[in-house]
Design a protein around this motif. Structure first.
Motif, mmCIF file in Angstrom:
data_model
loop_
_atom_site.group_PDB
_atom_site.id
_atom_site.type_symbol
_atom_site.label_atom_id
_atom_site.label_comp_id
_atom_site.label_asym_id
_atom_site.label_seq_id
_atom_site.Cartn_x
_atom_site.Cartn_y
_atom_site.Cartn_z
ATOM 1 N N MET A 1 0.844 -1.175 0.000
ATOM 2 C CA MET A 1 0.000 0.000 0.000
ATOM 3 C C MET A 1 0.889 1.237 0.000
ATOM 4 N N PRO A 2 1.140 1.843 -1.167
ATOM 5 C CA PRO A 2 1.978 3.035 -1.212
ATOM 6 C C PRO A 2 1.344 4.206 -0.466
ATOM 7 N N LEU A 3 2.181 4.936 0.250
ATOM 8 C CA LEU A 3 1.755 6.139 0.954
ATOM 9 C C LEU A 3 2.736 7.244 0.612
ATOM 10 N N VAL A 4 2.232 8.314 0.020
ATOM 11 C CA VAL A 4 3.047 9.478 -0.300
ATOM 12 C C VAL A 4 2.557 10.623 0.572
ATOM 13 N N ARG A 24 -1.884 13.476 -9.978
ATOM 14 C CA ARG A 24 -0.619 13.312 -10.706
ATOM 15 C C ARG A 24 0.383 12.449 -9.937
ATOM 16 N N VAL A 25 0.450 12.635 -8.640
ATOM 17 C CA VAL A 25 1.354 11.809 -7.833
ATOM 18 C C VAL A 25 0.897 10.356 -7.860
ATOM 19 N N THR A 26 -0.406 10.147 -7.759
ATOM 20 C CA THR A 26 -0.938 8.788 -7.853
ATOM 21 C C THR A 26 -0.580 8.172 -9.195
ATOM 22 N N ASP A 27 -0.745 8.922 -10.275
ATOM 23 C CA ASP A 27 -0.373 8.425 -11.608
ATOM 24 C C ASP A 27 1.105 8.052 -11.668
ATOM 25 N N ALA A 28 1.966 8.873 -11.070
ATOM 26 C CA ALA A 28 3.405 8.581 -11.073
ATOM 27 C C ALA A 28 3.720 7.302 -10.306
ATOM 28 N N VAL A 29 3.072 7.131 -9.162
ATOM 29 C CA VAL A 29 3.311 5.932 -8.357
ATOM 30 C C VAL A 29 2.881 4.678 -9.112
ATOM 31 N N VAL A 30 1.687 4.680 -9.688
ATOM 32 C CA VAL A 30 1.217 3.474 -10.355
ATOM 33 C C VAL A 30 1.961 3.226 -11.662
ATOM 34 N N ALA A 31 2.549 4.265 -12.260
ATOM 35 C CA ALA A 31 3.370 4.073 -13.451
ATOM 36 C C ALA A 31 4.602 3.232 -13.129
ATOM 37 N N VAL A 32 5.074 3.319 -11.899
ATOM 38 C CA VAL A 32 6.247 2.551 -11.472
ATOM 39 C C VAL A 32 5.848 1.241 -10.798
ATOM 40 N N GLU A 35 -0.518 -0.568 -12.109
ATOM 41 C CA GLU A 35 -1.877 -0.016 -12.078
ATOM 42 C C GLU A 35 -2.742 -0.670 -11.014
ATOM 43 N N GLY A 36 -2.467 -1.932 -10.689
ATOM 44 C CA GLY A 36 -3.252 -2.638 -9.687
ATOM 45 C C GLY A 36 -3.205 -2.005 -8.303
ATOM 46 N N LEU A 37 -2.228 -1.133 -8.073
ATOM 47 C CA LEU A 37 -2.112 -0.483 -6.758
ATOM 48 C C LEU A 37 -2.808 0.876 -6.692
ATOM 49 N N ARG A 38 -3.427 1.310 -7.798
ATOM 50 C CA ARG A 38 -4.080 2.627 -7.794
ATOM 51 C C ARG A 38 -5.085 2.744 -6.639
ATOM 52 N N GLY A 39 -5.905 1.741 -6.440
ATOM 53 C CA GLY A 39 -6.949 1.797 -5.420
ATOM 54 C C GLY A 39 -6.458 1.800 -3.988
ATOM 55 N N VAL A 40 -5.188 1.470 -3.802
ATOM 56 C CA VAL A 40 -4.638 1.448 -2.439
ATOM 57 C C VAL A 40 -3.464 2.417 -2.294
ATOM 58 N N THR A 41 -3.325 3.338 -3.250
ATOM 59 C CA THR A 41 -2.270 4.355 -3.162
ATOM 60 C C THR A 41 -2.824 5.568 -2.439
ATOM 61 N N TRP A 42 -2.197 5.908 -1.335
ATOM 62 C CA TRP A 42 -2.623 7.033 -0.504
ATOM 63 C C TRP A 42 -1.701 8.223 -0.769
ATOM 64 N N VAL A 43 -2.278 9.400 -0.916
ATOM 65 C CA VAL A 43 -1.507 10.634 -1.020
ATOM 66 C C VAL A 43 -2.112 11.613 -0.019
#
Length: 75
Positions: A1-4, A24-32, A35-43
């Motif tokens: 679960m990425p957290l920025v 945009r930060v979410t897009d950058a994280v899932v680009a690396v 895409e499956g982590l988009r729903g659990v990426t916190w900013v």
């Protein structure tokens, strides 16, 4: 679960700018990370009171940041 976590001077960015930054930060994280982590990426964006943030021993305000942002970068 990425957290920025982004911390900046309060009253500098508008709500619309913060929401754009989150997208945009979410897009950058899932680009690396995929895409499956988009729903659990916190900013999160935390604002520090203007003048309570300092660089090199000097307090920084939102107005000073706006002036810096308006200055063209050196070539």
């Amino acid at each position: 679960m990425p957290l920025v976590q982004i911390t900046g001077v309060g009253d500098y960015l508008t709500l619309d700018q913060k929401q754009d930054l989150i997208r945009r930060v979410t897009d950058a994280v899932v680009a690396v990370e995929g895409e499956g982590l988009r729903g659990v990426t916190w900013v999160t964006i935390a604002d520090i009171q203007p003048g309570a943030w300092g660089v090199g021993g000097t307090p920084v305000t939102a107005d000073e940041l706006r002036a810096m942002a308006a200055t063209p970068a050196a070539a």
